[in-house]
Structure formats: C-alpha cells, structure tokens
Design a protein around this motif. Sequence first.
Motif, PDB file in Angstrom:
ATOM      1  N   SER A  71       0.840  -1.204   0.000  1.00 34.45           N
ATOM      2  CA  SER A  71       0.000   0.000   0.000  1.00 34.45           C
ATOM      3  C   SER A  71       0.872   1.249   0.000  1.00 34.45           C
ATOM      4  CB  SER A  71      -0.931   0.013   1.213  1.00 34.45           C
ATOM      5  OG  SER A  71      -0.182   0.152   2.399  1.00 34.45           O
ATOM      6  N   LYS A  72       0.406   2.271  -0.714  1.00 33.86           N
ATOM      7  CA  LYS A  72       1.107   3.553  -0.765  1.00 33.86           C
ATOM      8  C   LYS A  72       0.069   4.658  -0.868  1.00 33.86           C
ATOM      9  CE  LYS A  72       4.747   1.679  -3.631  1.00 33.86           C
ATOM     10  NZ  LYS A  72       5.338   1.730  -4.964  1.00 33.86           N
ATOM     11  N   VAL A  73       0.290   5.734  -0.140  1.00 36.15           N
ATOM     12  CA  VAL A  73      -0.559   6.916  -0.228  1.00 36.15           C
ATOM     13  C   VAL A  73       0.366   8.127  -0.316  1.00 36.15           C
ATOM     14  CG1 VAL A  73      -2.344   8.301   0.878  1.00 36.15           C
ATOM     15  CG2 VAL A  73      -2.373   5.811   1.157  1.00 36.15           C
ATOM     16  N   LEU A  74       0.267   8.868  -1.389  1.00 36.67           N
ATOM     17  CA  LEU A  74       1.043  10.077  -1.563  1.00 36.67           C
ATOM     18  C   LEU A  74       0.081  11.248  -1.445  1.00 36.67           C
ATOM     19  CD1 LEU A  74       3.774  11.410  -2.277  1.00 36.67           C
ATOM     20  CD2 LEU A  74       3.095  11.227  -4.687  1.00 36.67           C
ATOM     21  N   LEU A  75       0.321  12.118  -0.451  1.00 38.03           N
ATOM     22  CA  LEU A  75      -0.623  13.211  -0.242  1.00 38.03           C
ATOM     23  C   LEU A  75       0.073  14.525   0.005  1.00 38.03           C
ATOM     24  CD1 LEU A  75      -1.114  13.953   3.069  1.00 38.03           C
ATOM     25  CD2 LEU A  75      -1.998  11.658   2.971  1.00 38.03           C
ATOM     26  N   LYS A  76      -0.712  15.577  -0.172  1.00 33.53           N
ATOM     27  CA  LYS A  76      -0.272  16.944   0.107  1.00 33.53           C
ATOM     28  C   LYS A  76      -1.419  17.585   0.873  1.00 33.53           C
ATOM     29  CE  LYS A  76       2.046  19.412  -2.833  1.00 33.53           C
ATOM     30  NZ  LYS A  76       2.523  20.239  -3.951  1.00 33.53           N
TER      31      LYS A  76
ATOM     32  N   LYS B 288      -5.057  16.716  -0.425  1.00 31.47           N
ATOM     33  CA  LYS B 288      -5.050  16.179  -1.775  1.00 31.47           C
ATOM     34  C   LYS B 288      -4.305  14.853  -1.760  1.00 31.47           C
ATOM     35  CE  LYS B 288      -4.048  17.146  -6.545  1.00 31.47           C
ATOM     36  NZ  LYS B 288      -4.215  18.144  -7.545  1.00 31.47           N
ATOM     37  N   ILE B 289      -5.014  13.791  -2.109  1.00 36.45           N
ATOM     38  CA  ILE B 289      -4.378  12.488  -2.258  1.00 36.45           C
ATOM     39  C   ILE B 289      -3.940  12.415  -3.716  1.00 36.45           C
ATOM     40  CG2 ILE B 289      -4.665   9.993  -2.164  1.00 36.45           C
ATOM     41  CD1 ILE B 289      -6.696  10.449   0.107  1.00 36.45           C
ATOM     42  N   LEU B 290      -2.653  12.602  -3.927  1.00 39.57           N
ATOM     43  CA  LEU B 290      -2.109  12.602  -5.286  1.00 39.57           C
ATOM     44  C   LEU B 290      -2.241  11.223  -5.918  1.00 39.57           C
ATOM     45  CD1 LEU B 290       1.027  14.699  -4.377  1.00 39.57           C
ATOM     46  CD2 LEU B 290      -1.007  15.506  -5.583  1.00 39.57           C
TER      47      LEU B 290
ATOM     48  N   TYR C 279      -7.126  -4.442  -1.178  1.00 36.29           N
ATOM     49  CA  TYR C 279      -8.531  -4.062  -1.341  1.00 36.29           C
ATOM     50  C   TYR C 279      -8.867  -3.726  -2.793  1.00 36.29           C
ATOM     51  CZ  TYR C 279      -8.389  -3.588   3.752  1.00 36.29           C
ATOM     52  OH  TYR C 279      -8.235  -3.804   5.099  1.00 36.29           O
ATOM     53  N   TYR C 280      -7.942  -4.023  -3.720  1.00 31.58           N
ATOM     54  CA  TYR C 280      -8.152  -3.764  -5.155  1.00 31.58           C
ATOM     55  C   TYR C 280      -8.490  -2.299  -5.412  1.00 31.58           C
ATOM     56  CZ  TYR C 280      -8.732  -8.852  -5.007  1.00 31.58           C
ATOM     57  OH  TYR C 280      -8.553 -10.191  -4.784  1.00 31.58           O
ATOM     58  N   LEU C 281      -7.807  -1.386  -4.755  1.00 35.46           N
ATOM     59  CA  LEU C 281      -8.174   0.022  -4.772  1.00 35.46           C
ATOM     60  C   LEU C 281      -7.018   0.909  -5.238  1.00 35.46           C
ATOM     61  CD1 LEU C 281     -10.407   2.086  -3.831  1.00 35.46           C
ATOM     62  CD2 LEU C 281      -9.186   2.156  -1.666  1.00 35.46           C
ATOM     63  N   LYS C 282      -7.339   1.833  -6.166  1.00 36.41           N
ATOM     64  CA  LYS C 282      -6.391   2.857  -6.614  1.00 36.41           C
ATOM     65  C   LYS C 282      -7.145   4.179  -6.717  1.00 36.41           C
ATOM     66  CE  LYS C 282      -3.879  -0.355  -9.554  1.00 36.41           C
ATOM     67  NZ  LYS C 282      -3.626  -0.735 -10.953  1.00 36.41           N
ATOM     68  N   VAL C 283      -6.486   5.251  -6.312  1.00 32.93           N
ATOM     69  CA  VAL C 283      -7.079   6.591  -6.368  1.00 32.93           C
ATOM     70  C   VAL C 283      -6.041   7.544  -6.931  1.00 32.93           C
ATOM     71  CG1 VAL C 283      -8.035   8.489  -5.014  1.00 32.93           C
ATOM     72  CG2 VAL C 283      -8.527   6.151  -4.349  1.00 32.93           C
TER      73      VAL C 283
ATOM     74  N   ARG D  53     -10.517  10.080 -10.513  1.00 34.19           N
ATOM     75  CA  ARG D  53     -10.198   8.683 -10.838  1.00 34.19           C
ATOM     76  C   ARG D  53     -10.132   7.832  -9.578  1.00 34.19           C
ATOM     77  NH1 ARG D  53      -8.915   5.458 -14.953  1.00 34.19           N
ATOM     78  NH2 ARG D  53      -7.450   3.766 -14.601  1.00 34.19           N
ATOM     79  N   LEU D  54     -11.114   6.960  -9.452  1.00 40.08           N
ATOM     80  CA  LEU D  54     -11.160   5.939  -8.408  1.00 40.08           C
ATOM     81  C   LEU D  54     -11.305   4.610  -9.132  1.00 40.08           C
ATOM     82  CD1 LEU D  54     -11.588   4.830  -5.501  1.00 40.08           C
ATOM     83  CD2 LEU D  54     -14.013   5.361  -5.793  1.00 40.08           C
ATOM     84  N   ASP D  55     -10.387   3.700  -8.908  1.00 43.87           N
ATOM     85  CA  ASP D  55     -10.420   2.389  -9.553  1.00 43.87           C
ATOM     86  C   ASP D  55     -10.641   1.339  -8.475  1.00 43.87           C
ATOM     87  OD1 ASP D  55      -9.323  -0.242 -10.399  1.00 43.87           O
ATOM     88  OD2 ASP D  55      -8.837   0.827 -12.243  1.00 43.87           O
ATOM     89  N   ILE D  56     -11.744   0.600  -8.612  1.00 42.94           N
ATOM     90  CA  ILE D  56     -12.046  -0.497  -7.701  1.00 42.94           C
ATOM     91  C   ILE D  56     -12.049  -1.773  -8.527  1.00 42.94           C
ATOM     92  CG2 ILE D  56     -13.673  -1.487  -6.047  1.00 42.94           C
ATOM     93  CD1 ILE D  56     -14.775   1.355  -5.608  1.00 42.94           C
ATOM     94  N   ASN D  57     -10.968  -2.519  -8.431  1.00 45.70           N
ATOM     95  CA  ASN D  57     -10.825  -3.802  -9.113  1.00 45.70           C
ATOM     96  C   ASN D  57     -11.135  -3.705 -10.614  1.00 45.70           C
ATOM     97  OD1 ASN D  57     -10.160  -6.497  -9.269  1.00 45.70           O
ATOM     98  ND2 ASN D  57     -12.085  -7.243  -8.434  1.00 45.70           N
ATOM     99  N   GLY D  58     -10.649  -2.648 -11.250  1.00 47.30           N
ATOM    100  CA  GLY D  58     -10.812  -2.508 -12.692  1.00 47.30           C
ATOM    101  C   GLY D  58     -12.000  -1.680 -13.136  1.00 47.30           C
ATOM    102  N   SER D  59     -12.908  -1.361 -12.242  1.00 46.69           N
ATOM    103  CA  SER D  59     -14.020  -0.460 -12.570  1.00 46.69           C
ATOM    104  C   SER D  59     -13.612   0.941 -12.136  1.00 46.69           C
ATOM    105  CB  SER D  59     -15.300  -0.875 -11.835  1.00 46.69           C
ATOM    106  OG  SER D  59     -15.785  -2.101 -12.333  1.00 46.69           O
ATOM    107  N   THR D  60     -13.639   1.881 -13.075  1.00 46.77           N
ATOM    108  CA  THR D  60     -13.191   3.235 -12.755  1.00 46.77           C
ATOM    109  C   THR D  60     -14.373   4.180 -12.611  1.00 46.77           C
ATOM    110  OG1 THR D  60     -12.844   3.730 -15.089  1.00 46.77           O
ATOM    111  CG2 THR D  60     -10.939   2.994 -13.838  1.00 46.77           C
ATOM    112  N   PHE D  61     -14.226   5.084 -11.674  1.00 44.89           N
ATOM    113  CA  PHE D  61     -15.270   6.048 -11.339  1.00 44.89           C
ATOM    114  C   PHE D  61     -14.660   7.436 -11.240  1.00 44.89           C
ATOM    115  CE2 PHE D  61     -16.129   2.029  -9.316  1.00 44.89           C
ATOM    116  CZ  PHE D  61     -17.470   1.802  -9.506  1.00 44.89           C
ATOM    117  N   ASP D  62     -15.496   8.447 -11.420  1.00 42.36           N
ATOM    118  CA  ASP D  62     -15.169   9.784 -10.949  1.00 42.36           C
ATOM    119  C   ASP D  62     -16.368  10.237 -10.132  1.00 42.36           C
ATOM    120  OD1 ASP D  62     -16.845  11.932 -12.557  1.00 42.36           O
ATOM    121  OD2 ASP D  62     -16.142  10.505 -14.065  1.00 42.36           O
ATOM    122  N   PHE D  63     -16.107  11.039  -9.118  1.00 43.40           N
ATOM    123  CA  PHE D  63     -17.219  11.492  -8.283  1.00 43.40           C
ATOM    124  C   PHE D  63     -16.900  12.827  -7.641  1.00 43.40           C
ATOM    125  CE2 PHE D  63     -14.593   9.270  -5.206  1.00 43.40           C
ATOM    126  CZ  PHE D  63     -14.690  10.061  -4.068  1.00 43.40           C
TER     127      PHE D  63
END
Length: 160
Positions: A15-20, A39-41, A48-52, A70-80
Amino acid sequence: MPSDILLRVSNLAGSKVLLKTDLNLNGSIYKPNIKGFIKILSATIPDYYLKVSDLNININNQALAIACPRLDINGSTFDFDAKIPSIYDKVIKVTSLNVNTLDLDVDKVMKACESIPQNANAPGATTPLEISNGIATMQKIKMGELVGSNLKTGLKLKND
C-alpha cells in the motif's frame, strides 16, 4: 509550500498513499474552524483492489467539498464529487453526490468489498451516512451475464 508525504499502511502489503495537505485550524479543540485542503495525489491498496488519483478534499470551516477524477475499484473506474455541509454531525450527511463510470463490473466491485475485513466484535457494522441528493451515470454496467448501457439513476440513502 507544503511538501508531498508518502505513507504506507503497515498491515497492508504494497500500500502507498502520496498526499499533500495545507490546513489551518483555529478555535475550540472540540469543534475547530478548519480551512484548507487535503489532496491524495495517488493511493494504491492492493489488498482491497483500490487505486485513487487526484482526490481533492477542500475544507471550509466545517464543510467538505470532495472531488475525485479517478477511483479504480478492481478494474471499474469512477469519478465522483460530493458535498458534506458539516463534519461535526453524528450522521455524515451528503447533500450532493455525483458518480460517473464508463465500465462498471458489479461482480468485481463486490469481490473488492469482500476483501475488506469485518470487525469480529461487530460484523456488518454500519456507518451513519445519509445521501439526500445524488446521481449515478453508467456508460456500461455488467452483473453476471446481465449487461446494461447508458444508465442514469438517482441516489438517496437513509438509515443504511
């Protein structure tokens, strides 16, 4: 100018989280006035199959404005984007939520949800959340063998 911070979640391998962040807090310690942003860069939590990418949280006193392109949950991408008028309420009240996805695979998203451990003392515990006004737009949605396209629906949630 604040520097970027790289965090790792110790019990989640890879796991990695790069933030400002730039926050200004003043007032009562119990209910401070907060202004600024988080801001989560980028964030990756493979367990958890999660990328942001580029998740922006703007805070003005007690209100939040959240935007995530861009939120990716196990290959399904969302914006919100979402608006929460007060972070101090016992129930998180989302007054505006807009979710868009080009390709939603419900089975894969559910697999990702199942990967999140349950609390042994309170399995299935809920988060006090209300959504009063939301819209979800899906270009394509797949659930098992069922496939739909160009769908739009309203979102409301109260009492789980």
